[in-house]
Design a protein around this motif. Structure first.
Motif, PDB file in Angstrom:
ATOM      1  N   UNK A   1       0.772  -1.121   0.104  1.00 38.77           N
ATOM      2  CA  UNK A   1      -0.005   0.221  -0.043  1.00 38.77           C
ATOM      3  C   UNK A   1       1.014   1.233  -0.026  1.00 38.77           C
ATOM      4  N   UNK A   2       0.876   1.904  -1.056  1.00 39.44           N
ATOM      5  CA  UNK A   2       2.172   3.079  -1.442  1.00 39.44           C
ATOM      6  C   UNK A   2       1.191   4.153  -0.925  1.00 39.44           C
ATOM      7  N   UNK A   3       2.027   5.016   0.264  1.00 40.30           N
ATOM      8  CA  UNK A   3       1.534   6.205   0.497  1.00 40.30           C
ATOM      9  C   UNK A   3       2.744   7.211  -0.315  1.00 40.30           C
ATOM     10  N   UNK A   4       2.238   7.827  -1.131  1.00 42.03           N
ATOM     11  CA  UNK A   4       3.264   8.697  -1.958  1.00 42.03           C
ATOM     12  C   UNK A   4       3.680   9.983  -1.115  1.00 42.03           C
ATOM     13  N   UNK A   5       2.890  10.621  -0.430  1.00 47.01           N
ATOM     14  CA  UNK A   5       3.318  11.920   0.486  1.00 47.01           C
ATOM     15  C   UNK A   5       3.315  12.965  -0.783  1.00 47.01           C
ATOM     16  N   UNK A   6       4.065  14.035  -0.735  1.00 47.14           N
ATOM     17  CA  UNK A   6       4.250  14.934  -1.895  1.00 47.14           C
ATOM     18  C   UNK A   6       3.019  15.865  -1.807  1.00 47.14           C
ATOM     19  N   UNK A   7       3.002  16.670  -3.034  1.00 50.84           N
ATOM     20  CA  UNK A   7       2.036  17.817  -3.163  1.00 50.84           C
ATOM     21  C   UNK A   7       0.535  17.017  -3.335  1.00 50.84           C
ATOM     22  N   UNK A   8       0.494  16.164  -3.981  1.00 51.01           N
ATOM     23  CA  UNK A   8      -0.687  15.558  -4.177  1.00 51.01           C
ATOM     24  C   UNK A   8      -0.911  14.030  -3.740  1.00 51.01           C
ATOM     25  N   UNK A   9      -0.390  14.061  -2.285  1.00 51.24           N
ATOM     26  CA  UNK A   9      -0.418  13.006  -1.470  1.00 51.24           C
ATOM     27  C   UNK A   9      -1.293  11.698  -1.822  1.00 51.24           C
ATOM     28  N   UNK A  10      -1.267  10.576  -2.236  1.00 54.03           N
ATOM     29  CA  UNK A  10      -2.293   9.540  -2.775  1.00 54.03           C
ATOM     30  C   UNK A  10      -2.004   8.199  -1.937  1.00 54.03           C
ATOM     31  N   UNK A  11      -2.902   7.638  -1.613  1.00 53.53           N
ATOM     32  CA  UNK A  11      -2.825   6.061  -1.007  1.00 53.53           C
ATOM     33  C   UNK A  11      -3.113   5.139  -2.188  1.00 53.53           C
ATOM     34  N   UNK A  12      -2.041   4.431  -2.574  1.00 58.93           N
ATOM     35  CA  UNK A  12      -2.383   3.325  -3.792  1.00 58.93           C
ATOM     36  C   UNK A  12      -2.285   2.011  -3.177  1.00 58.93           C
ATOM     37  N   UNK A  13      -3.284   1.147  -3.169  1.00 57.06           N
ATOM     38  CA  UNK A  13      -3.453  -0.111  -3.155  1.00 57.06           C
ATOM     39  C   UNK A  13      -2.904  -0.969  -3.964  1.00 57.06           C
ATOM     40  N   UNK A  14      -2.393  -2.142  -3.223  1.00 58.58           N
ATOM     41  CA  UNK A  14      -1.859  -3.287  -4.388  1.00 58.58           C
ATOM     42  C   UNK A  14      -0.892  -2.627  -5.275  1.00 58.58           C
ATOM     43  N   UNK A  15       0.086  -1.844  -4.848  1.00 60.43           N
ATOM     44  CA  UNK A  15       1.018  -1.242  -5.933  1.00 60.43           C
ATOM     45  C   UNK A  15       2.661  -1.710  -5.912  1.00 60.43           C
ATOM     46  N   UNK A  16       3.041  -1.831  -6.811  1.00 56.74           N
ATOM     47  CA  UNK A  16       4.447  -2.230  -6.704  1.00 56.74           C
ATOM     48  C   UNK A  16       5.284  -0.905  -7.212  1.00 56.74           C
ATOM     49  N   UNK A  17       6.667  -1.066  -6.404  1.00 55.48           N
ATOM     50  CA  UNK A  17       7.569   0.038  -6.776  1.00 55.48           C
ATOM     51  C   UNK A  17       8.941  -0.618  -7.281  1.00 55.48           C
ATOM     52  N   UNK A  18       9.561  -0.221  -8.376  1.00 53.74           N
ATOM     53  CA  UNK A  18      10.741  -0.564  -8.816  1.00 53.74           C
ATOM     54  C   UNK A  18      11.950   0.296  -8.657  1.00 53.74           C
ATOM     55  N   UNK A  19      13.012  -0.250  -7.976  1.00 54.58           N
ATOM     56  CA  UNK A  19      14.325   0.816  -7.823  1.00 54.58           C
ATOM     57  C   UNK A  19      15.275   0.246  -8.793  1.00 54.58           C
ATOM     58  N   UNK A  20      15.738   1.342  -9.308  1.00 55.96           N
ATOM     59  CA  UNK A  20      17.020   1.140 -10.357  1.00 55.96           C
ATOM     60  C   UNK A  20      18.266   1.963  -9.711  1.00 55.96           C
ATOM     61  N   UNK A  21      19.237   1.333  -9.344  1.00 59.16           N
ATOM     62  CA  UNK A  21      20.323   2.071  -8.616  1.00 59.16           C
ATOM     63  C   UNK A  21      19.833   2.845  -7.522  1.00 59.16           C
ATOM     64  N   UNK A  22      19.971   4.337  -7.527  1.00 59.98           N
ATOM     65  CA  UNK A  22      19.545   4.939  -6.470  1.00 59.98           C
ATOM     66  C   UNK A  22      18.204   5.646  -6.531  1.00 59.98           C
ATOM     67  N   UNK A  23      17.407   5.159  -7.671  1.00 52.32           N
ATOM     68  CA  UNK A  23      16.188   5.970  -8.051  1.00 52.32           C
ATOM     69  C   UNK A  23      14.996   4.980  -8.242  1.00 52.32           C
TER      70      UNK A  23
END
Length: 443
Positions: free
Chosen positions: A10-32
């Protein structure tokens, strides 16, 4: 660094338009952060991923940021040799100014490592520190930086210039700040930044203040100073200069968008205007202010005035969620209003601290493609619906009691399943006990 796929979060993006995204994946490559997508869509079919983390039952968020810290305070825990103090000035003289004089380079490094271990465990990935060791000034920031790098965290460091220990120590403090800032700027280090530290207006002479401002001309940096933490700062500054603290800092050229004024408990309307007009950062430290009985900063008035107010701990903890709750409660109590403080304190932590950090780095504080991969996973099985509209309520009344499972900084996994991957906590704490015992003997 390779690629890491975090799935089923469950991704909580925060930031200017903070969103809660259920059942999401995040891919990291290197430091980004390379990709944020619904489950199964972050990686192109057939593509190789070096490591996969299943975040089922967890929230994925940006790492927390501590906007005002003192690593060396780790060695004060349990110290009972200081004389009883009746006011803030006595606290400084009876405890902190006695302790910091006795610090060695080894103490500075070890105490920083202690704080870093605890920060990783609490999901705090960026710390803006303020260091003092008058008995071992030269090279002290390099020792602290070594500890932060070993831990894999982000840190902005400075040495607190003060005239309280005499002209020679003040000169060393001046040189330590400048040499460190220049070396860090030249290295373009991903993790470490440098500011010019000043203790507080009432311990910095006019000549030193002018020289400090002159010394950073043409250098991309700002100042980090305790500002009107207690009324003694205003009292002695007015007596010596005829000006209030913020007026003096403004007149000297200290204020600006990269300058941090920590505390600002005892400031008036004119001073607030100067802080706002100069785009200077203010950092609120509620637990420290309560502990030292100096008062409660009026952060609502500051924010209404357009001041960027962040949240720090002043070394009371590295747990930003603990600090958040304390800040909310004391605002309600001090204003005798159960509706006060909630939005101001949550904004300071989840939004403003990222804005502050991005004045020194970039791409922090939001789960967004192209941003730095400073990410934490927290165990949290919500008993009620969780969405973008009510996340802050969950943050204060639920997540603050949650457990950090995984901490990632700059794409590097520092802790997974609550296990530190690169630091030997037992060894670090054993060494700290040995060094702190010696320090206490010298106290």
């Amino acid at each position: 660094m390779g690629s890491v796929l975090i799935k089923n979060a469950t991704v909580v993006t925060l930031g200017e338009d903070s969103r809660v995204l259920e059942n999401h994946d995040v891919l990291i490559e290197g430091n980004l952060i390379k990709k944020v997508a619904s489950n199964g869509k972050a990686v192109i079919s057939g593509s190789k991923v070096d490591k996969t983390i299943d975040a089922d039952g967890m929230l994925l968020m940006p790492g927390f940021i501590n906007a005002h810290m003192h690593f060396y305070s780790s060695f004060a825990r349990g110290l009972g040799k200081a004389l009883p103090s009746k006011n803030f000035h006595e606290v400084l003289k009876n405890l902190w100014w006695r302790l910091d004089k006795k610090l060695t380079h080894e103490d500075s490094r070890s105490s920083a490592l202690v704080a870093c271990v605890e920060a990783i465990k609490r999901g705090t990935t960026t710390l803006i520190d303020h260091h003092a060791s008058p008995g071992a000034v030269r090279g002290s920031l390099l020792k602290v930086a070594d500890a932060v790098r070993e831990a894999g965290l982000r840190g902005s460091l400075c040495y607190e210039l003060s005239d309280r220990d005499g002209d020679e120590i003040a000169k060393e403090g001046m040189e330590e700040n400048i040499s460190f800032i220049k070396s860090i700027n030249e290295k373009k280090d991903d993790l470490i930044r440098g500011l010019f530290g000043l203790h507080a207006s009432f311990t910095v002479k006019e000549e030193s203040l002018k020289e400090a401002v002159k010394s950073i001309q043409g250098i991309d940096t700002g100042f980090h100073i305790h500002c009107a933490e207690d009324e003694i700062d205003q009292e002695l500054t007015r007596k010596k200069t005829g000006m209030r603290v913020v007026e003096r800092l403004h007149h000297a050229g200290v204020l600006g968008s990269k300058t941090i004024c920590a505390h600002c408990v005892h400031v008036n309307g004119k001073e607030l205007d100067l802080l706002a007009e100069s785009n200077t950062i203010v950092v609120h430290n509620p637990q420290s202010n309560m502990n030292n009985a100096v008062g409660v900063a009026d952060i609502k008035r500051m924010m209404d005035n357009g001041i960027l107010v962040g949240l720090g701990t002043d070394a009371m903890t590295v747990n930003m969620l603990e600090e958040l709750r304390s800040g909310v409660w004391i605002q309600k109590l001090s204003q005798k209003d159960p509706g006060a403080g909630f939005m101001e304190c949550t904004k300071a932590l989840v939004k403003n601290n990222a804005t502050i950090a991005n004045r020194y780095w970039d791409g922090l504080g939001e789960i967004k493609e192209g941003n730095k991969a400073d990410i934490i996973l927290m165990e949290y099985h919500s008993p009620t619906p969780l969405n973008s509209e009510n996340f802050l309520g969950h943050l204060v009344f639920g997540l603050c009691q949650g457990i950090v499972d995984t901490t990632i900084v700059n794409g590097k996994i520092l802790m997974e399943k609550r296990k530190l991957l690169y630091l030997d906590e037992s060894r670090i704490m054993a060494k700290a006990r040995e060094l702190s015992e010696r320090l206490w003997e010298r106290f």
